[in-house]
Design a protein around this motif. Structure first.
Motif, PDB file in Angstrom:
ATOM      1  N   LEU A  77       0.824  -1.212   0.000  1.00 42.96           N
ATOM      2  CA  LEU A  77       0.000   0.000   0.000  1.00 42.96           C
ATOM      3  C   LEU A  77       0.859   1.262   0.000  1.00 42.96           C
ATOM      4  O   LEU A  77       0.525   2.246  -0.673  1.00 42.96           O
ATOM      5  CB  LEU A  77      -0.934   0.002   1.207  1.00 42.96           C
ATOM      6  N   GLU A  78       1.951   1.247   0.738  1.00 40.94           N
ATOM      7  CA  GLU A  78       2.822   2.425   0.762  1.00 40.94           C
ATOM      8  C   GLU A  78       3.529   2.627  -0.572  1.00 40.94           C
ATOM      9  O   GLU A  78       3.708   3.765  -1.011  1.00 40.94           O
ATOM     10  CB  GLU A  78       3.821   2.308   1.908  1.00 40.94           C
ATOM     11  N   LEU A  79       3.920   1.544  -1.225  1.00 45.43           N
ATOM     12  CA  LEU A  79       4.512   1.675  -2.557  1.00 45.43           C
ATOM     13  C   LEU A  79       3.501   2.206  -3.566  1.00 45.43           C
ATOM     14  O   LEU A  79       3.841   3.032  -4.420  1.00 45.43           O
ATOM     15  CB  LEU A  79       5.085   0.337  -3.019  1.00 45.43           C
ATOM     16  N   VAL A  80       2.247   1.746  -3.463  1.00 46.09           N
ATOM     17  CA  VAL A  80       1.191   2.278  -4.328  1.00 46.09           C
ATOM     18  C   VAL A  80       1.012   3.769  -4.069  1.00 46.09           C
ATOM     19  O   VAL A  80       0.863   4.565  -5.006  1.00 46.09           O
ATOM     20  CB  VAL A  80      -0.135   1.508  -4.115  1.00 46.09           C
ATOM     21  N   ALA A  81       1.041   4.170  -2.803  1.00 49.90           N
ATOM     22  CA  ALA A  81       0.892   5.582  -2.466  1.00 49.90           C
ATOM     23  C   ALA A  81       2.034   6.417  -3.029  1.00 49.90           C
ATOM     24  O   ALA A  81       1.809   7.514  -3.553  1.00 49.90           O
ATOM     25  CB  ALA A  81       0.804   5.757  -0.949  1.00 49.90           C
ATOM     26  N   VAL A  82       3.246   5.906  -2.959  1.00 50.36           N
ATOM     27  CA  VAL A  82       4.394   6.659  -3.478  1.00 50.36           C
ATOM     28  C   VAL A  82       4.330   6.771  -5.000  1.00 50.36           C
ATOM     29  O   VAL A  82       4.493   7.860  -5.561  1.00 50.36           O
ATOM     30  CB  VAL A  82       5.719   6.006  -3.018  1.00 50.36           C
ATOM     31  N   VAL A  83       4.065   5.667  -5.678  1.00 51.17           N
ATOM     32  CA  VAL A  83       4.027   5.688  -7.142  1.00 51.17           C
ATOM     33  C   VAL A  83       2.862   6.544  -7.637  1.00 51.17           C
ATOM     34  O   VAL A  83       3.029   7.389  -8.533  1.00 51.17           O
ATOM     35  CB  VAL A  83       3.949   4.254  -7.704  1.00 51.17           C
ATOM     36  N   ALA A  84       1.679   6.363  -7.065  1.00 51.51           N
ATOM     37  CA  ALA A  84       0.531   7.168  -7.485  1.00 51.51           C
ATOM     38  C   ALA A  84       0.726   8.635  -7.097  1.00 51.51           C
ATOM     39  O   ALA A  84       0.263   9.533  -7.805  1.00 51.51           O
ATOM     40  CB  ALA A  84      -0.757   6.618  -6.878  1.00 51.51           C
ATOM     41  N   GLY A  85       1.400   8.886  -5.990  1.00 52.92           N
ATOM     42  CA  GLY A  85       1.688  10.261  -5.599  1.00 52.92           C
ATOM     43  C   GLY A  85       2.608  10.948  -6.585  1.00 52.92           C
ATOM     44  O   GLY A  85       2.417  12.120  -6.924  1.00 52.92           O
ATOM     45  N   ILE A  86       3.607  10.234  -7.064  1.00 50.66           N
ATOM     46  CA  ILE A  86       4.501  10.798  -8.078  1.00 50.66           C
ATOM     47  C   ILE A  86       3.741  11.058  -9.372  1.00 50.66           C
ATOM     48  O   ILE A  86       3.916  12.101 -10.016  1.00 50.66           O
ATOM     49  CB  ILE A  86       5.702   9.863  -8.306  1.00 50.66           C
ATOM     50  N   MET A  87       2.866  10.123  -9.753  1.00 50.14           N
ATOM     51  CA  MET A  87       2.060  10.329 -10.950  1.00 50.14           C
ATOM     52  C   MET A  87       1.121  11.519 -10.772  1.00 50.14           C
ATOM     53  O   MET A  87       0.900  12.296 -11.704  1.00 50.14           O
ATOM     54  CB  MET A  87       1.257   9.064 -11.267  1.00 50.14           C
ATOM     55  N   GLY A  88       0.566  11.679  -9.574  1.00 51.13           N
ATOM     56  CA  GLY A  88      -0.338  12.790  -9.318  1.00 51.13           C
ATOM     57  C   GLY A  88       0.356  14.137  -9.289  1.00 51.13           C
ATOM     58  O   GLY A  88      -0.245  15.157  -9.610  1.00 51.13           O
ATOM     59  N   LEU A  89       1.623  14.150  -8.916  1.00 47.29           N
ATOM     60  CA  LEU A  89       2.363  15.414  -8.916  1.00 47.29           C
ATOM     61  C   LEU A  89       2.623  15.928 -10.323  1.00 47.29           C
ATOM     62  O   LEU A  89       2.841  17.128 -10.510  1.00 47.29           O
ATOM     63  CB  LEU A  89       3.697  15.251  -8.181  1.00 47.29           C
ATOM     64  N   ARG A  90       2.581  15.063 -11.294  1.00 45.87           N
ATOM     65  CA  ARG A  90       2.811  15.473 -12.678  1.00 45.87           C
ATOM     66  C   ARG A  90       1.575  16.090 -13.316  1.00 45.87           C
ATOM     67  O   ARG A  90       1.679  16.685 -14.372  1.00 45.87           O
ATOM     68  CB  ARG A  90       3.273  14.286 -13.500  1.00 45.87           C
ATOM     69  N   THR A  91       0.421  15.911 -12.716  1.00 45.82           N
ATOM     70  CA  THR A  91      -0.797  16.523 -13.251  1.00 45.82           C
ATOM     71  C   THR A  91      -0.997  17.882 -12.595  1.00 45.82           C
ATOM     72  O   THR A  91      -0.561  18.113 -11.470  1.00 45.82           O
ATOM     73  CB  THR A  91      -2.028  15.640 -12.977  1.00 45.82           C
TER      74      THR A  91
END
Length: 126
Positions: A77-91
């Motif tokens: 779950l924490e890895l999902v949060a980090v990866v999705a967080g990085i993707m969300g920062l690009r939007t």
């Protein structure tokens, strides 16, 4: 006019439209990070109770089964949060959610690594 041909006026108006897609990456990251935080708290409080009850029954083969499974789920779950967080920062939308999720996920992973290192050191492993 066919679909492939566009006039310069329609090309500029279509490209100048703001991005109206829902910001899913930031929300997914934040939800995954919050679930990981709650699971971390529950695991921290339930592990001593479960280990004590399992050891009292004499079932020493399954003493650390719950913590191993729980920490595996938490790390995912924490890895999902980090990866999705990085993707969300690009939007351009919802960077605050993505940043919060990225911070929660990264600190959770760092906390796990420190805890795992402390377990290894206390067990006498290099």
């Amino acid at each position: 006019m066919s679909n492939r041909e566009m006039s310069p006026e329609t090309a500029t108006t279509e490209s100048s439209r703001p991005d109206r897609r829902p910001p899913r990456a930031g929300m997914v990251a934040l939800v995954a990070a919050l679930i990981a935080v709650v699971f971390t708290w529950a695991t921290s409080f339930l592990t001593p109770v479960i280990v004590t009850q399992t050891a009292a029954r004499g079932d020493y083969q399954n003493v650390f089964m719950f913590p191993a499974i729980a920490w595996g789920v938490i790390i995912v779950l924490e890895l999902v949060a980090v990866v999705a967080g990085i993707m969300g920062l690009r939007t351009p939308n919802c960077r605050a959610r993505s940043g919060a999720a990225l911070a929660l996920g990264a600190t959770g992973i760092l906390g796990f690594l420190l805890k795992f290192g402390a377990y290894l050191l206390s067990a006498g492993l290099p």
